[in-house]
Design a protein around this motif. Structure first.
Motif, PDB file in Angstrom:
ATOM      1  N   THR A  46     -73.633 -29.780-130.563  1.00  0.00           N
ATOM      2  CA  THR A  46     -72.458 -29.798-131.440  1.00  0.00           C
ATOM      3  C   THR A  46     -71.170 -29.808-130.639  1.00  0.00           C
ATOM      4  N   VAL A  49     -70.639 -33.224-129.113  1.00  0.00           N
ATOM      5  CA  VAL A  49     -70.256 -34.212-130.122  1.00  0.00           C
ATOM      6  C   VAL A  49     -68.800 -34.018-130.544  1.00  0.00           C
ATOM      7  N   THR A  83     -80.200 -45.669-137.470  1.00  0.00           N
ATOM      8  CA  THR A  83     -80.345 -44.207-137.434  1.00  0.00           C
ATOM      9  C   THR A  83     -81.398 -43.706-138.428  1.00  0.00           C
ATOM     10  N   SER A 139     -80.935 -42.704-131.466  1.00  0.00           N
ATOM     11  CA  SER A 139     -80.180 -41.524-131.880  1.00  0.00           C
ATOM     12  C   SER A 139     -80.991 -40.685-132.852  1.00  0.00           C
ATOM     13  N   GLY A 140     -81.608 -41.335-133.834  1.00  0.00           N
ATOM     14  CA  GLY A 140     -82.412 -40.600-134.793  1.00  0.00           C
ATOM     15  C   GLY A 140     -83.636 -39.959-134.172  1.00  0.00           C
ATOM     16  N   ALA A 143     -81.467 -38.174-130.314  1.00  0.00           N
ATOM     17  CA  ALA A 143     -80.029 -37.992-130.096  1.00  0.00           C
ATOM     18  C   ALA A 143     -79.555 -38.688-128.823  1.00  0.00           C
ATOM     19  N   THR A 174     -70.597 -43.104-133.021  1.00  0.00           N
ATOM     20  CA  THR A 174     -71.881 -42.387-133.127  1.00  0.00           C
ATOM     21  C   THR A 174     -71.666 -40.883-133.247  1.00  0.00           C
ATOM     22  N   ALA A 178     -72.848 -38.414-136.343  1.00  0.00           N
ATOM     23  CA  ALA A 178     -73.662 -37.217-136.114  1.00  0.00           C
ATOM     24  C   ALA A 178     -73.016 -35.946-136.648  1.00  0.00           C
ATOM     25  N   THR A 179     -71.693 -35.921-136.775  1.00  0.00           N
ATOM     26  CA  THR A 179     -70.986 -34.679-137.101  1.00  0.00           C
ATOM     27  C   THR A 179     -71.394 -34.056-138.439  1.00  0.00           C
ATOM     28  N   LEU A 182     -74.635 -32.181-138.145  1.00  0.00           N
ATOM     29  CA  LEU A 182     -74.523 -30.966-137.337  1.00  0.00           C
ATOM     30  C   LEU A 182     -73.859 -29.841-138.130  1.00  0.00           C
TER      31      LEU A 182
END
Length: 246
Positions: A46, A49, A83, A139-140, A143, A174, A178-179, A182
């Protein structure tokens, strides 16, 4: 109060920003393993990111003129499509198995890049979309959205300046993707937000120093650095995957 935890986080952010400033990628690659020494994995990811989101906002204004827009748009679209595929595949694979497979794929791609060096820019838009889908799937799965995008640009013959700028903004996108996940997973806390704010000067300084180093590199030197960072990502991913079976 400047604690040992804070010092390590700030140091990790500076080093990772330095690497990112040189290559255009590699921030999370460097930051997450170091941050995981003092933070739970979710919080380490986190923090990495959030730092990429913050620096990415600056990159939009400072790098937009150097971006290769056609390929970047296709990479981002492909990443959105890929993703969910990676997340679905993760149900059939463990995270450790996914990292091993990704490491093997990255090493195979690097072998091709070492043998093939384009003599002129040949960005294939269909391949850019495919690389974006692969980045999203990576990524999926684990990560790790970077390897397909980096490999695409290194194999396209696009200049180092455009490659670096395009990667900056791709990883910003990206990170934005992702945020929300998270936040839902509970990675964002008062401590992480405080460490993020405290680390901003280190992020800015590391990026500045890395940019100065990049400006001293020619195209061939940049390519060597990028391939080296890619190789490091494969080694780290493979090691993390294998450690789950040992």
């Amino acid at each position: 109060m400047f604690t040992t935890l804070t010092a390590l986080v700030v140091g990790a952010v500076f080093f990772s920003a330095l690497l990112r400033g040189i290559a255009g990628f590699g921030f999370a690659l460097a930051a997450v393993p170091i941050l995981s020494l003092v933070l739970p994995p979710l919080q380490a990811v986190t923090l990495a990111v959030l730092m990429q989101v913050i620096v990415g906002v600056h990159d939009i204004f400072s790098m937009h003129s150097n971006v290769h827009k056609p390929t970047l748009m296709r990479l981002c679209l492909g990443s959105l499509l890929g993703t969910p595929i990676g997340i679905f595949a993760l149900a059939a694979l463990s995270p450790d198995a996914a990292r091993i497979l990704i490491a093997a794929a990255v090493l195979g791609g690097l072998a091709l890049l070492l043998r093939y060096k384009p003599t002129e820019p040949r960005p294939r838009h269909g391949l850019a979309l495919f690389a974006g889908v692969a980045s999203g799937a990576f990524s999926g799965l684990a990560a790790m959205p970077g390897p397909p995008a980096v490999a695409f640009y290194l194999g396209s013959g696009i200049s180092a300046v455009q490659t670096r700028a395009s990667l900056f903004l791709f990883f910003f996108v990206t990170a934005l993707i992702a945020t929300p996940g998270l936040i839902i997973a509970g990675g964002v806390s008062a401590q992480i937000l405080a460490l993020t704010v405290i680390s901003i000067p280190a992020l800015a300084l590391g990026t500045k120093v890395g940019t100065e180093v990049f400006n001293r590199l020619d195209g061939d030197q940049y390519r060597q650095v990028a391939i080296g960072v890619m190789g490091l990502s494969a080694v780290i991913a493979g090691w993390r995957g294998l450690s789950g079976y040992i």
